[in-house]
Scaffold this active site. Structure first.
Site, short mmCIF file in Angstrom:
data_model
loop_
_atom_site.label_atom_id
_atom_site.label_comp_id
_atom_site.label_asym_id
_atom_site.label_seq_id
_atom_site.Cartn_x
_atom_site.Cartn_y
_atom_site.Cartn_z
N CYS A 122 -6.86 -2.67 -1.12
CA CYS A 122 -6.20 -1.39 -1.36
C CYS A 122 -5.09 -1.24 -0.33
O CYS A 122 -5.29 -1.58 0.85
CB CYS A 122 -7.21 -0.25 -1.21
SG CYS A 122 -6.44 1.38 -1.33
N THR A 123 -3.96 -0.76 -0.80
CA THR A 123 -2.78 -0.65 0.06
C THR A 123 -3.01 0.15 1.34
O THR A 123 -2.39 -0.11 2.36
CB THR A 123 -1.66 0.08 -0.70
OG1 THR A 123 -2.21 1.25 -1.30
CG2 THR A 123 -1.04 -0.80 -1.73
N GLU A 161 -4.29 9.27 4.04
CA GLU A 161 -3.26 10.24 3.67
C GLU A 161 -3.25 11.43 4.64
O GLU A 161 -2.22 12.02 4.90
CB GLU A 161 -3.49 10.76 2.24
CG GLU A 161 -3.34 9.68 1.18
CD GLU A 161 -1.92 9.52 0.65
OE1 GLU A 161 -1.13 10.45 0.82
OE2 GLU A 161 -1.64 8.45 0.08
N TYR A 190 -4.11 6.47 -8.24
CA TYR A 190 -4.40 5.72 -9.47
C TYR A 190 -5.86 5.25 -9.47
O TYR A 190 -6.42 4.95 -10.51
CB TYR A 190 -3.52 4.46 -9.54
CG TYR A 190 -2.07 4.67 -9.92
CD1 TYR A 190 -1.50 5.93 -10.03
CD2 TYR A 190 -1.26 3.55 -10.18
CE1 TYR A 190 -0.16 6.08 -10.38
CE2 TYR A 190 0.07 3.70 -10.53
CZ TYR A 190 0.62 4.96 -10.63
OH TYR A 190 1.94 5.10 -10.97
N GLY A 191 -6.43 5.18 -8.27
CA GLY A 191 -7.73 4.52 -8.09
C GLY A 191 -8.90 5.13 -8.82
O GLY A 191 -9.93 4.50 -8.99
N ASN A 220 -2.87 -2.22 -5.49
CA ASN A 220 -3.98 -3.07 -5.94
C ASN A 220 -4.52 -2.60 -7.29
O ASN A 220 -4.86 -3.41 -8.15
CB ASN A 220 -5.12 -3.02 -4.93
CG ASN A 220 -4.83 -3.84 -3.70
OD1 ASN A 220 -5.29 -4.96 -3.58
ND2 ASN A 220 -4.05 -3.30 -2.80
N THR A 221 -4.61 -1.27 -7.47
CA THR A 221 -5.16 -0.75 -8.73
C THR A 221 -4.25 -1.14 -9.90
O THR A 221 -4.74 -1.61 -10.94
CB THR A 221 -5.32 0.79 -8.64
OG1 THR A 221 -6.10 1.09 -7.49
CG2 THR A 221 -5.99 1.35 -9.86
N1 DGL Z 1 -2.35 2.16 -4.11
C1 DGL Z 1 -3.74 2.23 -4.46
C2 DGL Z 1 -4.36 0.85 -4.39
O1 DGL Z 1 -3.88 -0.02 -3.70
C3 DGL Z 1 -4.50 3.19 -3.56
C4 DGL Z 1 -4.17 4.64 -3.79
C5 DGL Z 1 -4.52 5.10 -5.20
O2 DGL Z 1 -5.70 5.24 -5.54
O3 DGL Z 1 -3.58 5.28 -5.96
O4 DGL Z 1 -5.35 0.61 -5.02
#
Ligand code: DGL
Length: 266
Positions: free
Chosen positions: A184-185, A152, A42-43, A74-75
């Site tokens: 960020c996770t 990842e 999502y970032g 977080n995103t």
């Molecule tokens: N889960 C996203 C975050 O915490 C990180 C991975 C993504 O970019 O989707 O921002």
């Protein structure tokens, strides 16, 4: 209602760091995890798209009888939480407020760094809440887009992550921050690498534990804590590649997940 599950969602599997903290803090709660593995990351996507995805997942989780939703991404917390809160009645908690609280407790020199995805940093969500909570803070932000693919791929140590981390964080070291929010996770998995390249005694804030504590507080306040003495169940849904998810999830959670179901949202 009390025995209904807490739902946790993330763009992929990073949110499992929050699940781990929740299972420790609230062992009798049933937990549903949703990882949008078909549409991760999502970032680097637009606000519109992240909001649309987050809305679809929220609807799915409400249909699964969730009593509360933790937006572990977080995103999604930065871009979509406000909209979800005004659109849905279900109690929602993001990871940004808990991270901010932990950082404010930790900083001594009021110089705080934030690292996250491009979308999270661009949104200014962390700065906004930090500034609203504490005046006179010096805040330094940096997006670190290569950290997610490194995690990842399982490159959690060695010369490549060391170099990437040093490159991303040298400016923050020069700014003399004493606290850095891992916004960020995925970043908590790189903590040993990050700790090596930041200035000595810099505190790295992982919001997972604070998020779990906040979840417990919210459930208590709403009177929907599960008071059973039995260990809670754990159910996983992803939107693609359940087997890959199972393998990588082991890295995040440290335990084996029995079954992962695939769902199609659109
Ligand atoms: N889960 C996203 C975050 O915490 C990180 C991975 C993504 O970019 O989707 O921002």
């Amino acid at each position: 209602m009390n025995s209904d599950p807490i739902a946790v969602f993330d763009s992929g599997l990073g949110g499992l760091t929050v699940v781990k903290a929740l299972q420790k803090a609230l062992p009798s709660e049933a937990i549903i995890y949703f990882g949008d593995s078909a549409r991760v990351p999502y970032g680097n996507k637009s606000k519109t798209l992240v909001r649309e995805y987050s809305r679809e997942i929220t609807e799915f989780l409400i249909n699964k009888k969730a009593k509360m939703i933790v937006v572990a991404c977080n995103t999604a917390s930065a871009l979509a939480l406000e909209n979800l809160t005004s659109e849905f009645e279900i109690p929602l908690l993001g990871v940004i407020e808990p991270g901010v609280e932990a950082a404010l407790k930790a900083t001594g020199n009021h110089r705080v760094g934030i690292i996250g995805t491009i979308a999270t940093i661009r949104s200014g969500a962390y700065e906004k809440i930090l500034k609203a909570r504490s005046r006179g803070l010096n805040i330094f932000s940096k997006s670190c887009p290569l950290f997610v693919p490194l995690v990842e791929e399982g490159w959690l140590n060695g010369s490549v992550p060391d170099l990437v981390a040093a490159e991303y964080l040298h400016e923050m070291n020069a700014q003399n921050v004493d606290t850095i929010i891992l916004g960020c996770t995925h970043y908590p998995l790189l903590k040993p690498v990050l700790q090596k390249v930041v200035n000595m005694d810099t505190i790295l804030i992982d919001s997972a534990d604070t998020t779990a504590l906040k979840t417990a507080e919210m459930l208590k306040k709403l009177g929907i804590l599960n008071n059973s003495s039995k260990p809670g169940s754990f159910t996983c849904f992803v939107t693609d590649l359940p087997l890959r998810f199972k393998v990588l999830a082991h890295r995040f959670l440290g335990t084996v997940i029995d079954h992962v179901s695939t769902v199609h949202l659109t």
